[in-house]
Design a protein around this motif. Sequence first.
Motif, short mmCIF file in Angstrom:
data_model
loop_
_atom_site.label_atom_id
_atom_site.label_comp_id
_atom_site.label_asym_id
_atom_site.label_seq_id
_atom_site.Cartn_x
_atom_site.Cartn_y
_atom_site.Cartn_z
N SER A 143 33.58 66.71 18.78
CA SER A 143 32.45 67.65 18.51
C SER A 143 32.85 68.99 18.25
CB SER A 143 31.58 67.64 19.95
OG SER A 143 30.66 68.61 19.93
N ASN A 144 32.43 69.56 17.19
CA ASN A 144 32.71 70.97 16.71
C ASN A 144 31.51 72.22 17.28
OD1 ASN A 144 35.36 70.47 15.78
ND2 ASN A 144 34.14 69.60 13.85
N SER A 145 30.53 71.50 18.08
CA SER A 145 29.39 72.34 18.34
C SER A 145 30.07 73.26 19.47
CB SER A 145 28.48 71.63 18.95
OG SER A 145 28.64 70.66 19.87
N LYS A 146 29.75 74.75 19.47
CA LYS A 146 30.05 75.62 20.41
C LYS A 146 29.15 75.70 21.56
CE LYS A 146 32.56 78.20 17.02
NZ LYS A 146 32.77 79.47 15.97
N GLY A 147 29.57 76.11 22.88
CA GLY A 147 28.68 76.27 23.79
C GLY A 147 27.80 77.24 23.60
N SER A 148 26.53 77.02 24.22
CA SER A 148 25.41 77.85 23.97
C SER A 148 25.79 79.31 24.69
CB SER A 148 24.03 77.29 25.01
OG SER A 148 24.38 76.94 26.16
N SER A 149 24.87 80.28 24.36
CA SER A 149 25.03 81.67 24.71
C SER A 149 24.03 82.10 25.72
CB SER A 149 25.13 82.52 23.55
OG SER A 149 25.50 83.93 23.98
N VAL A 150 24.50 82.53 26.82
CA VAL A 150 23.69 83.34 27.79
C VAL A 150 23.89 84.47 28.25
CG1 VAL A 150 22.69 83.14 30.23
CG2 VAL A 150 23.23 80.88 28.87
N HIS A 156 42.87 63.57 28.05
CA HIS A 156 42.20 62.84 27.09
C HIS A 156 40.95 62.15 27.89
CE1 HIS A 156 44.35 62.78 23.58
NE2 HIS A 156 45.49 62.89 23.98
N SER A 157 41.40 61.70 29.05
CA SER A 157 40.04 61.01 30.01
C SER A 157 39.05 61.92 30.17
CB SER A 157 40.71 60.49 31.21
OG SER A 157 41.81 59.42 30.85
N ALA A 158 39.33 63.19 30.48
CA ALA A 158 38.45 64.36 30.86
C ALA A 158 37.55 64.55 29.72
CB ALA A 158 39.27 65.37 31.50
N LEU A 159 38.18 64.84 28.38
CA LEU A 159 37.44 65.21 27.28
C LEU A 159 36.73 64.03 26.74
CD1 LEU A 159 40.36 67.22 25.41
CD2 LEU A 159 38.20 68.11 26.39
N ARG A 160 37.03 62.81 26.89
CA ARG A 160 36.01 61.62 26.52
C ARG A 160 35.02 61.58 27.38
NH1 ARG A 160 41.26 58.75 26.28
NH2 ARG A 160 41.83 58.06 24.39
N LEU A 161 34.93 62.27 28.59
CA LEU A 161 33.60 62.22 29.43
C LEU A 161 32.84 63.52 29.10
CD1 LEU A 161 35.51 60.77 32.88
CD2 LEU A 161 33.90 59.67 31.40
N ASP A 162 33.73 64.35 28.92
CA ASP A 162 33.08 65.94 28.54
C ASP A 162 33.95 66.60 27.67
OD1 ASP A 162 31.89 68.27 28.76
OD2 ASP A 162 32.55 68.66 30.77
N GLN A 163 33.22 66.62 26.49
CA GLN A 163 33.97 67.56 25.32
C GLN A 163 34.06 68.70 25.62
OE1 GLN A 163 31.91 65.90 21.80
NE2 GLN A 163 33.17 64.09 21.45
N ASN A 164 33.21 69.35 26.27
CA ASN A 164 33.13 70.93 26.64
C ASN A 164 34.09 71.22 27.89
OD1 ASN A 164 31.40 71.56 24.47
ND2 ASN A 164 29.76 71.09 25.70
N HIS A 165 34.89 70.35 28.23
CA HIS A 165 35.66 70.53 29.48
C HIS A 165 36.83 71.66 28.93
CE1 HIS A 165 38.25 70.30 32.79
NE2 HIS A 165 37.53 69.07 33.26
N LEU A 166 36.80 72.87 29.33
CA LEU A 166 37.52 73.97 28.54
C LEU A 166 38.99 73.75 29.31
CD1 LEU A 166 36.85 77.71 28.28
CD2 LEU A 166 38.79 76.90 29.60
N LYS A 167 38.88 73.45 30.25
CA LYS A 167 40.54 73.62 30.95
C LYS A 167 41.23 72.32 30.49
CE LYS A 167 39.82 76.61 34.81
NZ LYS A 167 39.97 76.80 36.42
#
Length: 530
Positions: A166-173, A284-295
């Motif tokens: 996913s290349n979508s960037k996080g939403s902005s607030v 890898h496991s964390a990113l499979r579950l959440d592609q926006n996991h920054l750390k």
Amino acid sequence: MFWSASEDGSVMQFDLRCPELCSQNSKNVLVNLESHVGAQIEFKCIAINPTRPELIALGANDPYVRVYDRRMLTCQSLQRSGSQSRSTSPEEFPLLRGCVEYYVPGHIPQKKDDYKKKLRALAATYVTFNPDGSELLVNLGGEQIYLFDVNRKRRIEKFSSIVISSNSKGSSVNGFSTYSNGTTNGVSKHIHGASQTSSNIKSQDKHKHCRHKDSRKSLSSVVESLKKKANAYFEKEQYNKAINLYNQAIMKAPDASMLYGNRAAAYMKRKWDGDVYAAMRDCHSALRLDQNHLKAHFRLSKCLNELQWCSEAFECLKHFKSKFPDYASSKACEQLDKDIKAALFSMTDHEEKSSSTASDLFFPKSQPVSELEKIWRAEANDYESRFCGHCNTTTDIKEANFFGSNGQYIVAGSDDGSFFIWEKNTTNIVRVLRGDESIVNCLQPHPSCCLLATSGIDHAVRLWTPQPEDGSKNDREVNNSDDAALANQKRMNADPLEVMLMNMGYRLSAVDDGDETGGRGEGHITCPTS
């Protein structure tokens, strides 16, 4: 029928229904690995799959465990000349490409130079299948104990575009991008060119809280309690205790990405053998579950760099900076970028000066391996889980076995005279017992009773059974399993001379009282904040 594996790199098959001629060139050689690897290869251990007896697992004096399908093999004679030299040509002892599966922990081929520098020879001292034949347990000398899944192959994974496709960037607030799983508490301290007011941060945290409201509800009170305790141990730099608690929490909540991300941070801090690679797998496991996991994304790049997969680390960090532009100018990100580029330059320079081939991966001055051997190694399967705490560097007959009515425990001896019992599902140590005055080599469970036999250097075989739950203390129990595991990790990485002196009874402060391995950290961005 029965089979034997020997130090000449061959496996022989015997059929009691046929008369044994015992001639020099009897056609009973099932495998001759020397024809593919060279004369330095030696088989150390062998196991037959109990439910699929056509599968034969073999451990050798290299880190690769081989599982052959004997339905695709033909017994041949091992031709010998007058000088008794053996055949080394693959054409004289051909094998089909699909006749064997290779298994190896994914970090070991890449880190081969580190083991050479430490003078640690990697060899499988014992292999065994679980009762239903679906799992293969390997005690890897000079390293840890590994469990492989025979039915579901796991390929060695570096940087997967699928994981973070996913290349979508996080939403902005309020001008700030919002991403999941804790972007404060260290990460934001390194942001350059952005002025964060308290109202901005509160707005961001509020939005983040709403975004994770549902996912946090999925964590039960038990898992939440385990996570908080683990985080507290992490802050106290007691990383082994933190990992044990994360292990328990993940077993109860396997879909919680934050747990994998936090455990990866603890692995990167502890830095036992294979920890960085285990951290990479957790990312890898964390990113499979959440592609926006920054750390997890940032740690993945850092792990790849430490594992010397520099090209993959560069691509991962480039993707990180594109996906999380607010953090591209952080001090941690800029420093990692410099480290990766320096490693890439060093790697290119090294490749120009060195022409090493697959033949010297673990055998210096050996003959080139066959093309099939290169393919088998390149397609090797990765492990499912590993068990740490023991030390296996002194003897080459050290066993590891399944234990319990359903094989729910793993048992193995150690060079410190104790043997360890791990819970298979969590990989946590549940008990450490003194089984020998010097070294515990062999552990065999009774086939039907709760009885374990152990032996080592002593002139005694000890039988272990459950004690009554009357509060009495077993005087052979090691009180602090964490300290025992840490001491063994230091022992494995100690100078060979120091190990020899320890086995003679000397106490060395560098091993017994030294600082924890891998004390250097890697920046605020690795702290678990979820």
